[in-house]
Enzyme design. Structure first.
Site, short mmCIF file in Angstrom:
data_model
loop_
_atom_site.label_atom_id
_atom_site.label_comp_id
_atom_site.label_asym_id
_atom_site.label_seq_id
_atom_site.Cartn_x
_atom_site.Cartn_y
_atom_site.Cartn_z
N PHE A 165 102.76 -75.09 -25.04
CA PHE A 165 103.96 -75.89 -24.75
C PHE A 165 104.18 -75.95 -23.23
O PHE A 165 104.37 -77.01 -22.67
CB PHE A 165 105.18 -75.28 -25.45
CG PHE A 165 106.36 -76.21 -25.48
CD1 PHE A 165 106.47 -77.16 -26.48
CD2 PHE A 165 107.34 -76.15 -24.50
CE1 PHE A 165 107.56 -78.04 -26.51
CE2 PHE A 165 108.41 -77.02 -24.52
CZ PHE A 165 108.53 -77.97 -25.53
N ASN A 173 96.59 -81.69 -32.98
CA ASN A 173 96.33 -81.91 -31.55
C ASN A 173 94.88 -81.64 -31.24
O ASN A 173 94.24 -80.77 -31.83
CB ASN A 173 97.27 -81.04 -30.70
CG ASN A 173 96.66 -79.70 -30.34
OD1 ASN A 173 95.85 -79.59 -29.40
ND2 ASN A 173 97.01 -78.67 -31.10
N ASN A 228 89.43 -77.20 -30.07
CA ASN A 228 89.27 -78.42 -29.28
C ASN A 228 88.38 -78.30 -28.05
O ASN A 228 88.25 -79.23 -27.28
CB ASN A 228 90.65 -78.94 -28.87
CG ASN A 228 91.50 -79.22 -30.09
OD1 ASN A 228 91.02 -79.82 -31.05
ND2 ASN A 228 92.74 -78.77 -30.08
N ASN A 267 95.96 -69.31 -34.35
CA ASN A 267 95.89 -70.61 -33.68
C ASN A 267 95.99 -71.72 -34.75
O ASN A 267 96.27 -71.43 -35.92
CB ASN A 267 94.57 -70.69 -32.91
CG ASN A 267 94.71 -71.51 -31.64
OD1 ASN A 267 95.33 -72.58 -31.67
ND2 ASN A 267 94.18 -71.02 -30.54
#
Ligand SMILES: Cc1cc2nc3c(=O)[nH]c(=O)nc-3n(C[C@H](O)[C@H](O)[C@H](O)COP(=O)(O)O)c2cc1C
Length: 347
Positions: free
Chosen positions: A68, A115, A180, A250
């Site tokens: 964040f 995401n 990612n 995660n």
């Protein structure tokens, strides 16, 4: 007010734009002196919320999860919403753009997010500058490797981040679990992970000695997609390397039982929010039971209510963190969780 008024407007706008807009808005209102008002509304101060873990005193057990405030731009202002600790990062040695946009998706029907940001960040040295002001809250430094760094050289990236942040954070998180960054999760395997954690421990001792200070707690953040055998390996590795704890979990690459449209749910990336809740609790319970509570666990994944947080604590978490629940429920969620913890300690 958040869910009735603010969220419906924010959810009309592209999620990544909203993220930047929220940052600017919070900074603007805080600079106008609203910080005291936020604190008056959201802060819960009570000795029953205090926790002492790995030598740190947490004012309450509810933290903001990594991702964040990646660049450590707003940790003090965010703490005014009642968080007991804020985790910055994931930071990498060099700045990097992350994956091409669009890379952040709301799955409203599932109260979830996908995401594939890919560790977009301004680099660890930029964050260090932002961390030089006085901290009003405990700060965790979540570290990773640049996309261009091959796994064989990954340890060097983690060490660069570790050295740079040593004087500026209260604990470290070794992130080897983001889906990612291609190949990153292979660093969760026994051999490379043991080697990486041993190097960081060595550096920790060396820096503490050189600076005549204490070593920093080092935690490992793991994926929810590990098998039970891999989780048993993780328990062994934590004990062999003598690190201070685990953050579970995660985001997930699984896409089970989602209600959202097929095109949305098949976006690649990590899924967070409600659908992750049960799996992340399962991982916490497994680690806690199989290790006989040998090390502290920070529980994260799908906390959208006070009950969700209590469930994580009951499963064996010592602290909790949230990200997606903060987006869907707003800042009042932190207060609700803290109140529920106090209420339970009365009963
Ligand atoms: C947009 C986004 C970016 C994230 N970035 C990071 C990151 O950089 N490093 C990390 O360790 N976790 C990152 N996370 C994972 C969260 O810290 C957390 O582990 C995960 O979202 C599960 O919690 P939640 O269901 O409360 O969101 C990110 C999550 C989201 C939604």
């Amino acid at each position: 007010m958040y869910k009735q008024l603010i969220r419906p407007i924010l959810f009309l706008i592209d999620p990544e734009r909203v993220h930047h807009f929220i940052f600017k808005t919070i900074r603007f209102f805080s600079s106008l002196g609203f910080a005291g008002i936020f604190r008056a509304i959201y802060l819960v101060n009570d000795p029953r919320l205090e926790r002492e873990l790995f030598g740190l005193k947490f004012k309450n057990p509810v933290g903001l999860a990594a991702g964040f405030d990646k660049d450590a731009k707003l940790y003090n202002e965010l703490s005014d919403f009642g968080f007991g600790f804020i985790e910055i990062g994931t930071l990498t040695p060099k700045p990097q753009e992350g994956n091409p946009k669009k890379r952040l998706f709301r799955l409203k029907k599932d109260q979830a997010i996908i995401n594939r940001m890919g560790f977009n960040n301004k680099g660890v040295f930029d964050a260090v500058e932002n961390l030089k002001k006085r901290h009003r809250v405990l700060i965790g430094g979540n570290i990773g490797k640049n996309k261009v760094t091959p796994n064989e050289l990954a340890a060097k990236d983690y060490l660069i981040c570790f050295d740079a942040l040593f004087d500026h954070v209260d604990y470290f998180v070794v992130n080897v679990s983001s889906p990612n960054t291609p190949g990153l999760r292979e660093l969760q395997d026994r051999e490379p992970l043991t080697a990486l954690l041993k190097e960081l421990k060595k550096e920790n001792t060396k820096l503490a000695k050189a600076k005549d200070s204490k070593p920093k707690p080092i935690l490992l953040k793991i994926a929810p997609d590990l098998t039970n055998d891999q989780l048993l390996d993780i328990i062994g590795i934590v004990q062999d390397t003598d690190i201070d704890g685990v953050i579970a979990t995660n985001t997930t690459i699984a896409r089970n039982n989602l209600k959202s449209d097929i095109l949305l749910k098949e976006e690649t990336g990590g899924l967070s929010g409600r659908p992750l809740g049960n799996r992340s609790t399962e991982v916490i319970r497994f680690l806690s039971q199989k290790s006989n509570k040998a090390f502290p666990i920070i529980g994260v994944g799908g906390i959208h209510s006070a009950e969700d947080a209590l469930e994580k604590l009951d499963a064996g978490a010592d602290l909790v963190q949230l990200y997606t629940g903060f987006i869907y429920e707003g800042p009042a969620l932190i207060k609700r969780i803290n109140k529920a913890i106090i209420k339970r300690s009365i009963n």
